[in-house]
Design a protein around this motif. Structure first.
Motif, PDB file in Angstrom:
ATOM      1  N   SER A  69      50.306  55.821   9.528  1.00  0.00           N
ATOM      2  CA  SER A  69      51.424  55.244  10.282  1.00  0.00           C
ATOM      3  C   SER A  69      51.418  55.736  11.726  1.00  0.00           C
ATOM      4  N   VAL A  70      51.304  57.045  11.894  1.00  0.00           N
ATOM      5  CA  VAL A  70      51.301  57.612  13.245  1.00  0.00           C
ATOM      6  C   VAL A  70      50.060  57.154  14.015  1.00  0.00           C
ATOM      7  N   ASN A  72      48.515  54.299  13.754  1.00  0.00           N
ATOM      8  CA  ASN A  72      48.772  52.944  14.243  1.00  0.00           C
ATOM      9  C   ASN A  72      49.695  52.962  15.457  1.00  0.00           C
ATOM     10  N   GLY A  73      50.658  53.886  15.453  1.00  0.00           N
ATOM     11  CA  GLY A  73      51.522  54.029  16.623  1.00  0.00           C
ATOM     12  C   GLY A  73      50.739  54.469  17.847  1.00  0.00           C
ATOM     13  N   GLU A  77      50.105  52.829  21.623  1.00  0.00           N
ATOM     14  CA  GLU A  77      50.308  53.542  22.884  1.00  0.00           C
ATOM     15  C   GLU A  77      49.042  53.534  23.736  1.00  0.00           C
ATOM     16  N   HIS A 144      53.237  46.741  10.616  1.00  0.00           N
ATOM     17  CA  HIS A 144      54.443  47.541  10.439  1.00  0.00           C
ATOM     18  C   HIS A 144      54.918  47.538   8.989  1.00  0.00           C
ATOM     19  N   THR A 153      58.065  58.100   9.456  1.00  0.00           N
ATOM     20  CA  THR A 153      56.735  57.824  10.016  1.00  0.00           C
ATOM     21  C   THR A 153      56.438  56.321   9.995  1.00  0.00           C
ATOM     22  N   LEU A 156      56.823  54.368  13.154  1.00  0.00           N
ATOM     23  CA  LEU A 156      55.780  54.496  14.177  1.00  0.00           C
ATOM     24  C   LEU A 156      54.573  53.613  13.888  1.00  0.00           C
ATOM     25  N   ARG A 157      54.536  52.979  12.735  1.00  0.00           N
ATOM     26  CA  ARG A 157      53.399  52.126  12.353  1.00  0.00           C
ATOM     27  C   ARG A 157      53.559  50.789  13.080  1.00  0.00           C
ATOM     28  N   GLN A 158      52.979  50.703  14.264  1.00  0.00           N
ATOM     29  CA  GLN A 158      53.168  49.545  15.132  1.00  0.00           C
ATOM     30  C   GLN A 158      51.855  48.827  15.409  1.00  0.00           C
TER      31      GLN A 158
END
Length: 442
Positions: A69-70, A72-73, A77, A144, A153, A156-158
């Motif tokens: 998840s992080v 993917n965030g 970014e 997501h 978490t 944050l999966r974007q």
């Protein structure tokens, strides 16, 4: 402003509890990086949530899923650094061409701040709804929803491509809302949605009728039939109530999280792109151009002879299921976790140095970060190429840090180089061992 006041102000941003006067700016370049500034709060609340869940005996999350998840965030970014907010170009252009000096609301008015907040949230509802009801947009947004867990978490999966699919829903605001307000409320709207990704908060009383809450958003993340295409809200749940997409959480049928058809990978790169291939394959299987158009632009559940979003009665009736877990050696679990933790401060140093780097350097470092996160995901997937990827990643790290030090203490940097050298050596030995065992089998 003292430390306590500063802490409370930054904390308030996560809940849209913001003083309009302190978050109103004339020019775009004055808008602070609110999401970046909230990163430490993300970490704090993620750790607190995990501790509380453990103490309550309810911790169901897996470290491999949380890291995915992080990761993917971080993909999102890094893409922002690469593309410099190019998805906002249309908004800025329309504002300069038709909004500025015409229908433009005064930048320093509290009413402009309030109207911008409501307008952005209204635009988000339709952008989010389109992400579920247009298959091409769902290819981005499904990232997501791909986690089978629901914790902080997950927020944050974007998606890297989400902004490219939603910009047009905010363009009408450009005729009267200054770009600075657009950026401010885009950040606050996103920050608000962090805290609603938790199972720790049950019900917040009368505010459930007005605000998007953890209960409402749990429904949105459910793969159960009653959860599908419901509760698109960002901040205000009233949009769903008005437009008929609201669904309350059912205590007798708790949401089952994840995609209707689960994705079986912890690789963030795979998470980001696999569904585009699924669309392409489906297009190839259709016989007419009208059906191909429908596959791309109608809902992900569409099939020939059904309405835009498909026939709900034909969808799988998702039951409680075993969550994805791929067993790997214990040492690889700790190895992947440690290397992931190293990537966090490394990314912060890179992001903080962007203005000092050339375009080629930015592209190079960005690709390295994306490759690193992908390689770590491949370890959790037990992918056969993970060893080779880790050798390459470690070697590239040693080369890069011999050229760019980012002001890191020489002793610390040497320790990292040694660690990455040992990492590459470890995977090299593993490859040799595997090859020897294969020869014995032959």
């Amino acid at each position: 402003m003292d430390v306590v006041s500063s802490f409370l102000v930054k904390l308030g941003r996560l809940f849209y509890a913001v003083n309009p006067a302190s978050s109103t700016f004339k020019n775009v370049h004055e808008v602070p990086p609110y999401v970046v500034e909230a990163a430490h709060f993300f970490v704090l609340f993620i750790v607190l949530e995990r501790i509380i869940l453990i103490l309550k005996g309810k911790n169901k999350s897996q470290i491999n899923d949380s890291i995915t998840s992080v990761s993917n965030g971080l993909f999102m970014e890094v893409s922002k650094i690469l593309f410099h907010g190019i998805e906002h170009v249309a908004y800025f252009y329309i504002y300069e061409k038709w909004g500025k000096g015409n229908l433009e609301l005064p930048w320093d008015s509290t009413w402009t701040w309030v109207i911008a907040a409501i307008g952005m949230d209204f635009g988000y509802y339709w952008a989010h709804r389109a992400g579920h009801e247009i298959n091409l947009f769902w290819a981005a947004h499904q990232v997501h929803h791909s986690s089978e867990h629901y914790d902080l978490t997950t927020a944050l999966r974007q998606s890297v491509f989400q902004g490219w699919c939603t910009w047009m829903f905010y363009v009408p605001l450009a005729f009267f809302i200054p770009p600075s307000h657009f950026l401010v409320h885009g950040s606050f709207n996103l920050l608000y949605q962090f805290w609603i990704h938790t199972e720790l908060i049950d019900n917040i009383g009368p505010l459930e009728y007005i605000l998007n809450t953890p209960s409402h958003h749990r429904v949105h993340h459910g793969a159960n039939k009653y959860c599908l295409d419901k509760n698109y809200a960002g901040v205000l749940i009233i949009w769903d109530r008005v437009f008929g997409t609201f669904e309350a959480e059912r205590q007798e049928e708790k949401p089952i999280y994840g995609l209707v058809t689960p994705i079986e990978s912890f690789n963030p790169l795979h998470n980001q792109v696999f569904y585009y291939k699924a669309i392409f394959d489906k297009v190839l299987q259709t016989d007419s151009w009208s059906d191909r158009f429908s596959v791309i632009f109608k809902g992900p559940g569409w099939s020939k002879g059904t309405k835009w979003t498909g026939d709900l009665s034909t969808f799988p009736d998702v039951k409680p299921r075993k969550k994805l877990h791929i067993e790997i050696p214990t040492w690889q679990k700790y190895y992947a976790l440690l290397h992931f933790l190293i990537m966090i401060p490394a990314y912060e140093m890179f992001a903080g140095s962007v203005k000092l780097l050339t375009t080629i350097q930015i592209i190079g470092f960005s690709l390295y970060f994306l490759f690193s996160l992908t390689s770590i995901g491949m370890i959790y997937d037990n992918h056969p190429m993970s060893a080779i990827c880790e050798i390459i990643r470690s070697a590239v790290f040693m080369v890069l840090t011999s050229i760019y030090t980012f002001g890191i203490n020489s002793s610390v940097l040497m320790a990292f180089r040694i660690y990455f050298f040992l990492s590459a050596l470890c995977w090299s030995v593993l490859i040799q061992v595997n090859l020897s065992e294969e020869k014995k089998d032959i």
